[in-house]
Design a protein around this motif. Structure first.
Motif, PDB file in Angstrom:
ATOM      1  N   ILE A 195      46.403  36.588  42.923  1.00  0.00           N
ATOM      2  CA  ILE A 195      45.636  37.145  42.250  1.00  0.00           C
ATOM      3  C   ILE A 195      46.082  38.490  41.551  1.00  0.00           C
ATOM      4  O   ILE A 195      46.935  39.191  42.489  1.00  0.00           O
ATOM      5  CB  ILE A 195      43.917  37.710  42.891  1.00  0.00           C
ATOM      6  N   LYS A 196      45.822  38.730  40.038  1.00  0.00           N
ATOM      7  CA  LYS A 196      46.436  39.564  39.209  1.00  0.00           C
ATOM      8  C   LYS A 196      45.222  40.199  38.580  1.00  0.00           C
ATOM      9  O   LYS A 196      44.779  39.733  37.995  1.00  0.00           O
ATOM     10  CB  LYS A 196      47.051  39.267  38.462  1.00  0.00           C
ATOM     11  N   ILE A 197      45.132  41.477  39.602  1.00  0.00           N
ATOM     12  CA  ILE A 197      43.893  41.984  38.664  1.00  0.00           C
ATOM     13  C   ILE A 197      44.728  43.180  37.440  1.00  0.00           C
ATOM     14  O   ILE A 197      45.332  44.272  37.704  1.00  0.00           O
ATOM     15  CB  ILE A 197      43.803  43.280  39.726  1.00  0.00           C
ATOM     16  N   VAL A 198      44.127  42.848  36.127  1.00  0.00           N
ATOM     17  CA  VAL A 198      44.743  43.467  34.889  1.00  0.00           C
ATOM     18  C   VAL A 198      43.868  44.716  33.997  1.00  0.00           C
ATOM     19  O   VAL A 198      42.605  44.524  34.315  1.00  0.00           O
ATOM     20  CB  VAL A 198      45.114  42.526  34.146  1.00  0.00           C
ATOM     21  N   GLY A 199      44.557  45.685  34.201  1.00  0.00           N
ATOM     22  CA  GLY A 199      43.683  47.127  34.029  1.00  0.00           C
ATOM     23  C   GLY A 199      44.101  47.756  33.329  1.00  0.00           C
ATOM     24  O   GLY A 199      44.912  47.318  32.106  1.00  0.00           O
ATOM     25  N   LYS A 200      44.298  48.764  33.036  1.00  0.00           N
ATOM     26  CA  LYS A 200      44.618  49.921  32.064  1.00  0.00           C
ATOM     27  C   LYS A 200      45.988  51.148  32.787  1.00  0.00           C
ATOM     28  O   LYS A 200      44.673  51.867  33.421  1.00  0.00           O
ATOM     29  CB  LYS A 200      43.827  50.647  30.116  1.00  0.00           C
ATOM     30  N   GLY A 201      46.937  51.556  32.793  1.00  0.00           N
ATOM     31  CA  GLY A 201      47.229  52.526  33.865  1.00  0.00           C
ATOM     32  C   GLY A 201      47.214  53.851  33.012  1.00  0.00           C
ATOM     33  O   GLY A 201      46.585  54.221  31.590  1.00  0.00           O
ATOM     34  N   GLY A 202      47.668  54.965  33.137  1.00  0.00           N
ATOM     35  CA  GLY A 202      47.557  55.698  33.212  1.00  0.00           C
ATOM     36  C   GLY A 202      47.865  57.010  34.012  1.00  0.00           C
ATOM     37  O   GLY A 202      48.346  57.236  35.086  1.00  0.00           O
ATOM     38  N   HIS A 203      47.312  58.233  34.001  1.00  0.00           N
ATOM     39  CA  HIS A 203      47.298  59.597  34.364  1.00  0.00           C
ATOM     40  C   HIS A 203      46.908  59.546  35.711  1.00  0.00           C
ATOM     41  O   HIS A 203      45.595  58.993  35.499  1.00  0.00           O
ATOM     42  CB  HIS A 203      47.741  61.241  33.626  1.00  0.00           C
ATOM     43  N   ALA A 204      46.668  60.055  36.648  1.00  0.00           N
ATOM     44  CA  ALA A 204      45.987  59.942  37.602  1.00  0.00           C
ATOM     45  C   ALA A 204      44.900  60.918  37.584  1.00  0.00           C
ATOM     46  O   ALA A 204      43.567  60.814  38.538  1.00  0.00           O
ATOM     47  CB  ALA A 204      47.041  60.214  39.029  1.00  0.00           C
ATOM     48  N   VAL A 240      39.575  33.674  55.398  1.00  0.00           N
ATOM     49  CA  VAL A 240      40.031  33.928  53.945  1.00  0.00           C
ATOM     50  C   VAL A 240      40.852  35.216  54.817  1.00  0.00           C
ATOM     51  O   VAL A 240      39.820  36.296  55.119  1.00  0.00           O
ATOM     52  CB  VAL A 240      38.115  34.255  53.424  1.00  0.00           C
ATOM     53  N   THR A 241      42.048  35.754  54.599  1.00  0.00           N
ATOM     54  CA  THR A 241      42.180  36.113  55.002  1.00  0.00           C
ATOM     55  C   THR A 241      43.638  36.835  53.473  1.00  0.00           C
ATOM     56  O   THR A 241      44.850  35.927  53.180  1.00  0.00           O
ATOM     57  CB  THR A 241      43.660  36.208  55.594  1.00  0.00           C
ATOM     58  N   ILE A 242      43.541  38.151  54.087  1.00  0.00           N
ATOM     59  CA  ILE A 242      44.494  38.824  51.960  1.00  0.00           C
ATOM     60  C   ILE A 242      45.532  39.477  53.316  1.00  0.00           C
ATOM     61  O   ILE A 242      45.318  40.761  53.838  1.00  0.00           O
ATOM     62  CB  ILE A 242      43.639  40.131  51.867  1.00  0.00           C
ATOM     63  N   GLY A 243      46.744  38.756  53.111  1.00  0.00           N
ATOM     64  CA  GLY A 243      47.702  38.539  53.321  1.00  0.00           C
ATOM     65  C   GLY A 243      48.893  39.733  52.980  1.00  0.00           C
ATOM     66  O   GLY A 243      49.775  40.504  53.291  1.00  0.00           O
ATOM     67  N   LYS A 244      48.247  39.699  51.470  1.00  0.00           N
ATOM     68  CA  LYS A 244      50.232  41.361  50.322  1.00  0.00           C
ATOM     69  C   LYS A 244      48.332  41.499  50.123  1.00  0.00           C
ATOM     70  O   LYS A 244      48.058  41.232  48.902  1.00  0.00           O
ATOM     71  CB  LYS A 244      50.793  40.113  49.531  1.00  0.00           C
ATOM     72  N   ILE A 245      48.623  43.036  49.319  1.00  0.00           N
ATOM     73  CA  ILE A 245      47.789  43.160  48.248  1.00  0.00           C
ATOM     74  C   ILE A 245      49.456  44.280  47.835  1.00  0.00           C
ATOM     75  O   ILE A 245      50.020  45.241  48.309  1.00  0.00           O
ATOM     76  CB  ILE A 245      46.914  44.550  48.663  1.00  0.00           C
ATOM     77  N   ALA A 246      49.212  44.237  46.387  1.00  0.00           N
ATOM     78  CA  ALA A 246      50.620  44.634  46.035  1.00  0.00           C
ATOM     79  C   ALA A 246      50.321  45.650  44.409  1.00  0.00           C
ATOM     80  O   ALA A 246      49.783  45.236  43.933  1.00  0.00           O
ATOM     81  CB  ALA A 246      51.771  44.303  45.886  1.00  0.00           C
ATOM     82  N   GLY A 247      50.488  47.505  44.241  1.00  0.00           N
ATOM     83  CA  GLY A 247      50.418  47.774  42.836  1.00  0.00           C
ATOM     84  C   GLY A 247      50.736  49.315  42.915  1.00  0.00           C
ATOM     85  O   GLY A 247      50.417  50.065  43.770  1.00  0.00           O
ATOM     86  N   GLY A 248      51.453  49.640  42.179  1.00  0.00           N
ATOM     87  CA  GLY A 248      51.220  51.093  42.029  1.00  0.00           C
ATOM     88  C   GLY A 248      52.942  51.570  42.371  1.00  0.00           C
ATOM     89  O   GLY A 248      53.529  50.760  43.224  1.00  0.00           O
ATOM     90  N   SER A 249      53.667  52.499  42.085  1.00  0.00           N
ATOM     91  CA  SER A 249      54.555  53.048  42.128  1.00  0.00           C
ATOM     92  C   SER A 249      54.293  54.272  42.461  1.00  0.00           C
ATOM     93  O   SER A 249      55.770  55.239  42.536  1.00  0.00           O
ATOM     94  CB  SER A 249      55.511  53.175  40.569  1.00  0.00           C
ATOM     95  N   ALA A 250      53.715  55.520  41.888  1.00  0.00           N
ATOM     96  CA  ALA A 250      53.653  57.175  42.687  1.00  0.00           C
ATOM     97  C   ALA A 250      52.482  57.425  42.595  1.00  0.00           C
ATOM     98  O   ALA A 250      51.007  56.660  42.454  1.00  0.00           O
ATOM     99  CB  ALA A 250      54.292  57.364  41.527  1.00  0.00           C
ATOM    100  N   PRO A 251      52.134  58.986  43.565  1.00  0.00           N
ATOM    101  CA  PRO A 251      50.713  58.876  43.569  1.00  0.00           C
ATOM    102  C   PRO A 251      49.810  59.317  42.531  1.00  0.00           C
ATOM    103  O   PRO A 251      48.345  59.438  42.444  1.00  0.00           O
ATOM    104  CB  PRO A 251      50.907  60.394  44.788  1.00  0.00           C
ATOM    105  N   ASN A 252      50.704  60.048  41.309  1.00  0.00           N
ATOM    106  CA  ASN A 252      50.008  60.656  39.995  1.00  0.00           C
ATOM    107  C   ASN A 252      49.574  59.448  39.344  1.00  0.00           C
ATOM    108  O   ASN A 252      49.583  60.126  37.856  1.00  0.00           O
ATOM    109  CB  ASN A 252      51.262  61.567  39.427  1.00  0.00           C
ATOM    110  N   VAL A 253      50.152  58.095  39.265  1.00  0.00           N
ATOM    111  CA  VAL A 253      49.977  57.170  38.381  1.00  0.00           C
ATOM    112  C   VAL A 253      49.316  56.269  38.552  1.00  0.00           C
ATOM    113  O   VAL A 253      49.312  56.030  39.903  1.00  0.00           O
ATOM    114  CB  VAL A 253      51.558  56.443  37.735  1.00  0.00           C
ATOM    115  N   ILE A 254      47.898  55.791  37.756  1.00  0.00           N
ATOM    116  CA  ILE A 254      46.776  54.664  37.752  1.00  0.00           C
ATOM    117  C   ILE A 254      47.909  53.481  37.143  1.00  0.00           C
ATOM    118  O   ILE A 254      48.429  53.197  36.084  1.00  0.00           O
ATOM    119  CB  ILE A 254      45.797  54.710  37.335  1.00  0.00           C
ATOM    120  N   PRO A 255      48.234  52.118  37.297  1.00  0.00           N
ATOM    121  CA  PRO A 255      49.358  51.461  37.902  1.00  0.00           C
ATOM    122  C   PRO A 255      48.449  50.320  36.808  1.00  0.00           C
ATOM    123  O   PRO A 255      46.908  50.640  36.857  1.00  0.00           O
ATOM    124  CB  PRO A 255      49.544  50.134  39.078  1.00  0.00           C
ATOM    125  N   GLY A 256      48.775  49.477  36.076  1.00  0.00           N
ATOM    126  CA  GLY A 256      48.479  48.826  34.765  1.00  0.00           C
ATOM    127  C   GLY A 256      47.961  47.157  35.270  1.00  0.00           C
ATOM    128  O   GLY A 256      46.800  46.813  35.415  1.00  0.00           O
TER     129      GLY A 256
END
Length: 395
Positions: A195-204, A240-256
């Motif tokens: 699953i890819k959750i696509v949003g809109k990135g921005g400033h934290a 049903v097991t969620i084995g991986k969740i990945a997103g983001g690169s810095a604490p002050n950035v909302i990822p896309g």
């Protein structure tokens, strides 16, 4: 009809050292799915040496050895898997992997060695009447588009007709040399969801100007926990097991975007379909509620391993004769793991069984970096296959 003098454990004692050395060679040169060229070449060479008619290149690196004796019309297939895993081995013994990042962490080296041991013994002994097909399969670990699936699609049972087919897997946590069986559904269907959750990135500091996919993903993760507990019949197992969740690169950035990887296991086709329906609807609904978009890749994996009754009964009988009733479990609990031998069982009656690999101490679990097949099983497994063939194709 009188039964022949069937193979026994003592018949294989003179082969013990050779079988161990063969397994060490296989363990030292692990090859990944559809890359088993050296392993396939070794298998083909041994089978030819023993007198089998050998066909190679099936599903890329698959090998089938055929031996026909007498005038019997019955035929039997025995399958062993050959591939390794992309794991860096941490063992320090002399036969450890020589290929960085590759390892026989599931015991397929032992499966191959056991079947080659039986091949040698059966060819020399020649105490059966009919046709024997030894199937050395690539890519069991692939998880999709597997070696068994490809072999079946490429006409395995048309080219090599079998009245029954059998396979065995080692099982850590049970004593070496013990056998485990189950009629009917034995191992689960295994599907994967990406699953890819696509949003809109921005400033934290300005979340109102973004569409945060991490928050949406968190809600989806929690929502998925209700799929089994509130949608499935409690009498029908599902996971049903969620084995991986990945997103983001810095604490002050909302990822896309955020990615989730999910493992889905079930034993019932109706439940399997319901799981797909509910997971898909829930993910889209949750994403929509947060103003983000969900892209779902739902990959159907291996089907349920379903053992037929008559073939399982025969295998149980052979195991009892070989190692005694106390060392045989006739009705093992179902296993939530998956196995691509299921594709062969969809085409041909047969059974998939387990052989104990010894204690779990020291991290000796399947797919661990310290795993190793138990050499005590080499004689037992080879003798079991030989006796099964001789009983199925009685003289």
């Amino acid at each position: 009809m009188l039964l022949p003098d069937l193979s026994s454990l003592s018949d294989f004692e003179p082969l013990e050292s050779d079988l161990r050395q063969l397994r060490y060679v296989l363990h030292g040169c692990p090859e990944l799915a559809f890359e088993e060229t050296q392993t396939a070449a070794l298998v083909a060479s041994r089978l030819s040496e023993y007198g089998y008619a050998v066909e190679t290149g099936i599903a890329g690196t698959g090998v089938v050895g055929t031996l026909r004796l007498g005038t019997g019309t019955r035929s039997i297939g025995i399958r062993a898997d050959m591939d390794a895993l992309p794991i860096e081995e941490l063992n320090t013994f002399d036969h450890k992997s020589r290929f960085p990042g590759k390892m026989h962490a599931c015991g397929h080296d032992g499966h191959t060695a056991m079947l080659l041991g039986a091949a040698r013994h059966l060819a020399k002994r020649q105490r059966f009447d009919g046709t024997l097909h030894l199937i050395f399969q690539p890519a069991e670990e692939r998880g999709f588009d597997s070696g068994a699936k490809r072999m079946v699609e490429q006409g395995l049972f048309t080219r090599f007709p079998c009245d029954a087919v059998f396979a065995m897997h080692n099982h850590p946590g049970r004593a070496a040399g013990t056998f485990m069986f189950r009629k009917g559904a034995f191992m689960a269907a295994g599907d994967r969801v990406f699953i890819k959750i696509v949003g809109k990135g921005g400033h934290a500091a300005r979340p109102h100007l973004a569409n945060d996919p991490i928050v949406a993903a968190g809600s989806i993760v929690m929502g998925l926990q209700t799929i089994v507990s509130r949608n499935m019949d409690p009498a029908k197992p599902a996971v049903v097991t969620i084995g991986k969740i990945a997103g983001g690169s810095a604490p002050n950035v909302i990822p896309g975007e955020v990615e989730l990887s999910i493992s889905v296991r079930s034993f019932d086709e109706e439940i399997r379909g319901l799981l797909r329906e509910r997971i898909t609807k829930l993910v889209h609904a949750q994403a929509d509620s947060f103003g983000v978009v969900a892209e779902i890749d739902y990959v159907e994996g291996y089907p349920v391993v379903t053992n037929t009754a008559a073939e399982t009964d025969l295998a149980i009988q052979v195991a009892r004769e070989l190692v005694g009733e106390a060392n045989v479990t006739e009705n093992m609990d179902p296993l939530m793991g998956s196995e691509d031998f299921a594709y062969m069982l969809q085409e041909c009656p047969g059974t998939f069984l387990r052989i104990g690999n010894g204690p779990l101490e020291g991290g000796k679990t399947l797919h661990s970096a310290t795993y190793d097949f138990n050499d005590e099983n080499l004689i037992v497994g080879s003798a079991f296959w030989s006796r099964l063939v001789e009983r199925y194709l009685q003289v």
